[in-house]
Design a protein around this motif. Structure first.
Motif, PDB file in Angstrom:
ATOM      1  N   VAL A 150       0.798  -1.231   0.000  1.00  0.00           N
ATOM      2  CA  VAL A 150       0.000   0.000   0.000  1.00  0.00           C
ATOM      3  C   VAL A 150       0.830   1.281   0.000  1.00  0.00           C
ATOM      4  CG1 VAL A 150      -2.056  -1.028   1.027  1.00  0.00           C
ATOM      5  CG2 VAL A 150      -0.238  -0.223   2.520  1.00  0.00           C
ATOM      6  N   GLY A 151       2.129   1.191  -0.211  1.00  0.00           N
ATOM      7  CA  GLY A 151       2.941   2.395  -0.360  1.00  0.00           C
ATOM      8  C   GLY A 151       2.754   2.963  -1.760  1.00  0.00           C
ATOM      9  N   ILE A 152       2.132   4.142  -1.889  1.00  0.00           N
ATOM     10  CA  ILE A 152       1.738   4.644  -3.202  1.00  0.00           C
ATOM     11  C   ILE A 152       2.242   6.064  -3.440  1.00  0.00           C
ATOM     12  CG2 ILE A 152      -0.303   3.179  -3.298  1.00  0.00           C
ATOM     13  CD1 ILE A 152      -2.003   5.563  -2.529  1.00  0.00           C
ATOM     14  N   ILE A 153       2.269   6.460  -4.722  1.00  0.00           N
ATOM     15  CA  ILE A 153       2.653   7.800  -5.152  1.00  0.00           C
ATOM     16  C   ILE A 153       1.694   8.235  -6.251  1.00  0.00           C
ATOM     17  CG2 ILE A 153       5.106   7.526  -4.580  1.00  0.00           C
ATOM     18  CD1 ILE A 153       5.586   7.003  -7.596  1.00  0.00           C
ATOM     19  N   PRO A 154       1.555   9.541  -6.502  1.00  0.00           N
ATOM     20  CA  PRO A 154       0.722   9.996  -7.618  1.00  0.00           C
ATOM     21  C   PRO A 154       1.387   9.694  -8.969  1.00  0.00           C
ATOM     22  CG  PRO A 154       1.088  11.755  -6.004  1.00  0.00           C
ATOM     23  CD  PRO A 154       2.050  10.661  -5.690  1.00  0.00           C
ATOM     24  N   ARG A 155       0.574   9.552  -9.988  1.00  0.00           N
ATOM     25  CA  ARG A 155       1.078   9.335 -11.347  1.00  0.00           C
ATOM     26  C   ARG A 155       1.905  10.542 -11.785  1.00  0.00           C
ATOM     27  NH1 ARG A 155      -1.542   9.719 -16.901  1.00  0.00           N
ATOM     28  NH2 ARG A 155      -0.346   8.261 -18.171  1.00  0.00           N
ATOM     29  N   ARG A 156       3.041  10.256 -12.392  1.00  0.00           N
ATOM     30  CA  ARG A 156       3.985  11.237 -12.925  1.00  0.00           C
ATOM     31  C   ARG A 156       4.805  11.939 -11.843  1.00  0.00           C
ATOM     32  NH1 ARG A 156      -0.638  12.338 -15.962  1.00  0.00           N
ATOM     33  NH2 ARG A 156      -1.037  14.202 -14.708  1.00  0.00           N
ATOM     34  N   ALA A 157       4.683  11.534 -10.566  1.00  0.00           N
ATOM     35  CA  ALA A 157       5.479  12.169  -9.515  1.00  0.00           C
ATOM     36  C   ALA A 157       6.949  11.796  -9.634  1.00  0.00           C
ATOM     37  CB  ALA A 157       4.949  11.774  -8.138  1.00  0.00           C
ATOM     38  N   PHE A 158       7.222  10.565 -10.088  1.00  0.00           N
ATOM     39  CA  PHE A 158       8.584  10.098 -10.276  1.00  0.00           C
ATOM     40  C   PHE A 158       8.800   9.763 -11.746  1.00  0.00           C
ATOM     41  CE2 PHE A 158       8.861   8.345  -5.668  1.00  0.00           C
ATOM     42  CZ  PHE A 158       8.940   9.649  -5.203  1.00  0.00           C
ATOM     43  N   VAL A 159      10.040   9.835 -12.178  1.00  0.00           N
ATOM     44  CA  VAL A 159      10.375   9.538 -13.566  1.00  0.00           C
ATOM     45  C   VAL A 159      11.513   8.526 -13.595  1.00  0.00           C
ATOM     46  CG1 VAL A 159      11.995  11.482 -13.699  1.00  0.00           C
ATOM     47  CG2 VAL A 159      10.991  10.563 -15.797  1.00  0.00           C
ATOM     48  N   LYS A 160      11.443   7.610 -14.544  1.00  0.00           N
ATOM     49  CA  LYS A 160      12.461   6.576 -14.702  1.00  0.00           C
ATOM     50  C   LYS A 160      13.369   6.929 -15.869  1.00  0.00           C
ATOM     51  CE  LYS A 160      12.960   1.536 -14.935  1.00  0.00           C
ATOM     52  NZ  LYS A 160      12.220   0.248 -14.992  1.00  0.00           N
ATOM     53  N   THR A 161      14.666   6.946 -15.634  1.00  0.00           N
ATOM     54  CA  THR A 161      15.634   7.297 -16.667  1.00  0.00           C
ATOM     55  C   THR A 161      15.921   6.095 -17.562  1.00  0.00           C
ATOM     56  OG1 THR A 161      17.578   6.657 -15.367  1.00  0.00           O
ATOM     57  CG2 THR A 161      16.682   8.883 -15.020  1.00  0.00           C
ATOM     58  N   PRO A 162      16.509   6.304 -18.740  1.00  0.00           N
ATOM     59  CA  PRO A 162      16.863   5.174 -19.621  1.00  0.00           C
ATOM     60  C   PRO A 162      17.814   4.177 -18.976  1.00  0.00           C
ATOM     61  CG  PRO A 162      16.924   7.238 -20.838  1.00  0.00           C
ATOM     62  CD  PRO A 162      16.730   7.601 -19.396  1.00  0.00           C
ATOM     63  N   LEU A 163      18.567   4.617 -17.960  1.00  0.00           N
ATOM     64  CA  LEU A 163      19.494   3.718 -17.270  1.00  0.00           C
ATOM     65  C   LEU A 163      18.802   2.900 -16.181  1.00  0.00           C
ATOM     66  CD1 LEU A 163      22.597   6.078 -16.922  1.00  0.00           C
ATOM     67  CD2 LEU A 163      22.184   4.306 -18.647  1.00  0.00           C
ATOM     68  N   GLY A 164      17.524   3.187 -15.922  1.00  0.00           N
ATOM     69  CA  GLY A 164      16.770   2.392 -14.952  1.00  0.00           C
ATOM     70  C   GLY A 164      16.624   3.008 -13.582  1.00  0.00           C
ATOM     71  N   SER A 165      17.318   4.103 -13.292  1.00  0.00           N
ATOM     72  CA  SER A 165      17.188   4.745 -11.986  1.00  0.00           C
ATOM     73  C   SER A 165      15.929   5.607 -11.948  1.00  0.00           C
ATOM     74  CB  SER A 165      18.421   5.599 -11.675  1.00  0.00           C
ATOM     75  OG  SER A 165      18.597   6.598 -12.670  1.00  0.00           O
ATOM     76  N   VAL A 166      15.424   5.835 -10.748  1.00  0.00           N
ATOM     77  CA  VAL A 166      14.182   6.591 -10.561  1.00  0.00           C
ATOM     78  C   VAL A 166      14.477   7.855  -9.763  1.00  0.00           C
ATOM     79  CG1 VAL A 166      11.868   6.558  -9.548  1.00  0.00           C
ATOM     80  CG2 VAL A 166      12.780   4.505 -10.656  1.00  0.00           C
ATOM     81  N   HIS A 167      13.963   8.976 -10.259  1.00  0.00           N
ATOM     82  CA  HIS A 167      14.194  10.264  -9.607  1.00  0.00           C
ATOM     83  C   HIS A 167      12.885  11.039  -9.516  1.00  0.00           C
ATOM     84  CE1 HIS A 167      18.554   9.661 -10.040  1.00  0.00           C
ATOM     85  NE2 HIS A 167      18.276   9.224 -11.252  1.00  0.00           N
ATOM     86  N   GLU A 168      12.896  12.067  -8.705  1.00  0.00           N
ATOM     87  CA  GLU A 168      11.732  12.934  -8.597  1.00  0.00           C
ATOM     88  C   GLU A 168      11.524  13.680  -9.909  1.00  0.00           C
ATOM     89  OE1 GLU A 168       9.991  16.395  -5.592  1.00  0.00           O
ATOM     90  OE2 GLU A 168      12.077  15.741  -5.456  1.00  0.00           O
ATOM     91  N   ASN A 169      10.285  13.751 -10.346  1.00  0.00           N
ATOM     92  CA  ASN A 169       9.941  14.452 -11.590  1.00  0.00           C
ATOM     93  C   ASN A 169       9.802  15.941 -11.278  1.00  0.00           C
ATOM     94  OD1 ASN A 169       9.069  15.302 -14.059  1.00  0.00           O
ATOM     95  ND2 ASN A 169       7.203  14.074 -14.102  1.00  0.00           N
ATOM     96  N   ARG A 170      10.764  16.726 -11.727  1.00  0.00           N
ATOM     97  CA  ARG A 170      10.772  18.149 -11.404  1.00  0.00           C
ATOM     98  C   ARG A 170       9.667  18.906 -12.120  1.00  0.00           C
ATOM     99  NH1 ARG A 170      15.318  19.308  -8.557  1.00  0.00           N
ATOM    100  NH2 ARG A 170      17.028  17.792  -8.663  1.00  0.00           N
ATOM    101  N   THR A 171       9.091  18.316 -13.145  1.00  0.00           N
ATOM    102  CA  THR A 171       8.005  18.980 -13.872  1.00  0.00           C
ATOM    103  C   THR A 171       6.629  18.641 -13.302  1.00  0.00           C
ATOM    104  OG1 THR A 171       7.797  17.199 -15.507  1.00  0.00           O
ATOM    105  CG2 THR A 171       9.407  18.943 -15.973  1.00  0.00           C
ATOM    106  N   PHE A 172       6.589  17.785 -12.304  1.00  0.00           N
ATOM    107  CA  PHE A 172       5.305  17.393 -11.716  1.00  0.00           C
ATOM    108  C   PHE A 172       4.733  18.537 -10.890  1.00  0.00           C
ATOM    109  CE2 PHE A 172       2.972  15.464  -8.075  1.00  0.00           C
ATOM    110  CZ  PHE A 172       1.932  14.889  -8.797  1.00  0.00           C
ATOM    111  N   GLU A 173       3.537  18.981 -11.227  1.00  0.00           N
ATOM    112  CA  GLU A 173       2.884  20.083 -10.526  1.00  0.00           C
ATOM    113  C   GLU A 173       1.600  19.638  -9.842  1.00  0.00           C
ATOM    114  OE1 GLU A 173       4.146  22.931 -10.012  1.00  0.00           O
ATOM    115  OE2 GLU A 173       5.893  22.744 -11.323  1.00  0.00           O
ATOM    116  N   GLY A 174       1.452  18.350  -9.661  1.00  0.00           N
ATOM    117  CA  GLY A 174       0.271  17.833  -8.984  1.00  0.00           C
ATOM    118  C   GLY A 174      -0.794  17.355  -9.940  1.00  0.00           C
ATOM    119  N   LEU A 175      -1.690  16.521  -9.450  1.00  0.00           N
ATOM    120  CA  LEU A 175      -2.819  16.036 -10.235  1.00  0.00           C
ATOM    121  C   LEU A 175      -3.949  17.057 -10.192  1.00  0.00           C
ATOM    122  CD1 LEU A 175      -2.947  12.383  -8.839  1.00  0.00           C
ATOM    123  CD2 LEU A 175      -1.892  13.099 -10.983  1.00  0.00           C
ATOM    124  N   SER A 176      -4.747  17.074 -11.238  1.00  0.00           N
ATOM    125  CA  SER A 176      -5.955  17.892 -11.200  1.00  0.00           C
ATOM    126  C   SER A 176      -6.946  17.250 -10.231  1.00  0.00           C
ATOM    127  CB  SER A 176      -6.570  18.000 -12.585  1.00  0.00           C
ATOM    128  OG  SER A 176      -7.060  16.726 -13.015  1.00  0.00           O
TER     129      SER A 176
END
Length: 275
Positions: A150-176
């Motif tokens: 049950v550990g969840i995050i909003p869609r598009r909050a994190f982004v996966k790079t081509p190398l496979g690592s996951v980082h915070e999506n700096r363009t995420f401004e929240g869900l409508s």
């Protein structure tokens, strides 16, 4: 929950009542930044509390640059002094699933094995006997179970790079507000299972950089999440019925989101019969 925004996050997620006294909140505000500095974590999340019979465990998680990498977990009984928990191995998780009942609140407490009778235990070779199972082993296994389930995050909050690592999506401004009320807008922050079974046609509409996790809407049993609007319809709150005590919040059109667990660490195994 991010340690830096803990007071505001607690107010949004739990209406100010997270089972923490004023002294505990003050201690957390002082100790979590020191925890991040001493262990050199990129960020620290306050995970929540597991209430035992004798005492309550406060849990924190430390993360590195790759947010999908295994997390370091620590516990405290006074919100000031922290101890590092052992890794959550599959063996620990398997043994923890066999246990029922409340936590004792004593990390050194040793659980007795009920699966092996006394005669078999005496005849069993010393090297074949299972090592003692302490409560801190059960604690880290339960935290891992809850995070996976049950550990969840909003869609598009994190982004996966081509190398496979996951980082915070700096363009995420929240869900409508419309998106925030849908279960399909939230993902499990763990290794995906259902995503691998999707057809090529279903994957055609997905963005591999943001849609790399499993959606909450397909959770089993169906109906294990509740979605509510609170604070005058300004905050969307999701609560898990499978693991009572898990609360996720998100303020639409902002970057404010997170989850906290405050409970006894017991899974509601009767939920399928209650829905």
């Amino acid at each position: 929950m991010e340690a830096a925004s803990l007071p505001a996050a607690l107010e949004l997620a739990t209406s100010g009542d997270a089972g923490l006294s004023l002294e505990q909140r003050v201690a957390l505000g002082a100790s979590l930044p020191l925890l991040q500095r001493d262990y050199r974590f990129e960020r620290v999340w306050f995970w929540g509390c597991i209430q035992g019979v004798r005492d309550t465990y406060c849990i924190a998680e430390g993360l590195g640059p790759d947010l999908a990498a295994p997390r370091s977990r620590l516990y405290s009984l006074n919100c000031a002094e922290w101890s590092l928990l052992p890794p959550a191995t599959e063996e620990r998780m398997a043994r923890a699933e066999k246990l029922q009942g409340r936590f004792q609140g004593d990390p050194s407490f040793v659980y007795e094995s009920s699966e092996v009778n006394v005669e078999d235990a005496e005849n069993e070779p010393e090297d074949a006997k299972e090592p003692p199972f302490k409560e801190e082993d059960r604690l880290v296994a339960t935290i891992e179970q809850i995070d996976r389930a049950v550990g969840i995050i909003p869609r598009r909050a994190f982004v996966k790079t081509p190398l496979g690592s996951v980082h915070e999506n700096r363009t995420f401004e929240g869900l409508s507000l419309t998106e925030a009320k849908k279960l399909s807008s939230y993902f499990h922050f763990t290794e995906p299972v259902n995503l691998k079974n999707k057809t090529l046609l279903e994957k055609a509409d997905l963005d591999p950089s943001t849609d790399f996790l499993d959606s909450v809407e397909h959770d089993i049993p169906r109906g294990s999440w509740t979605v509510q609007l609170e604070k005058g319809c300004t905050v969307v709150v999701l609560r898990s019925l499978l693991w009572p005590g898990l609360t996720f919040y998100h303020v639409p059109l902002t970057k404010q989101y997170g989850y906290i667990y405050v409970g006894t660490g017991e899974k509601n195994i009767d939920l399928p019969f209650m829905l």
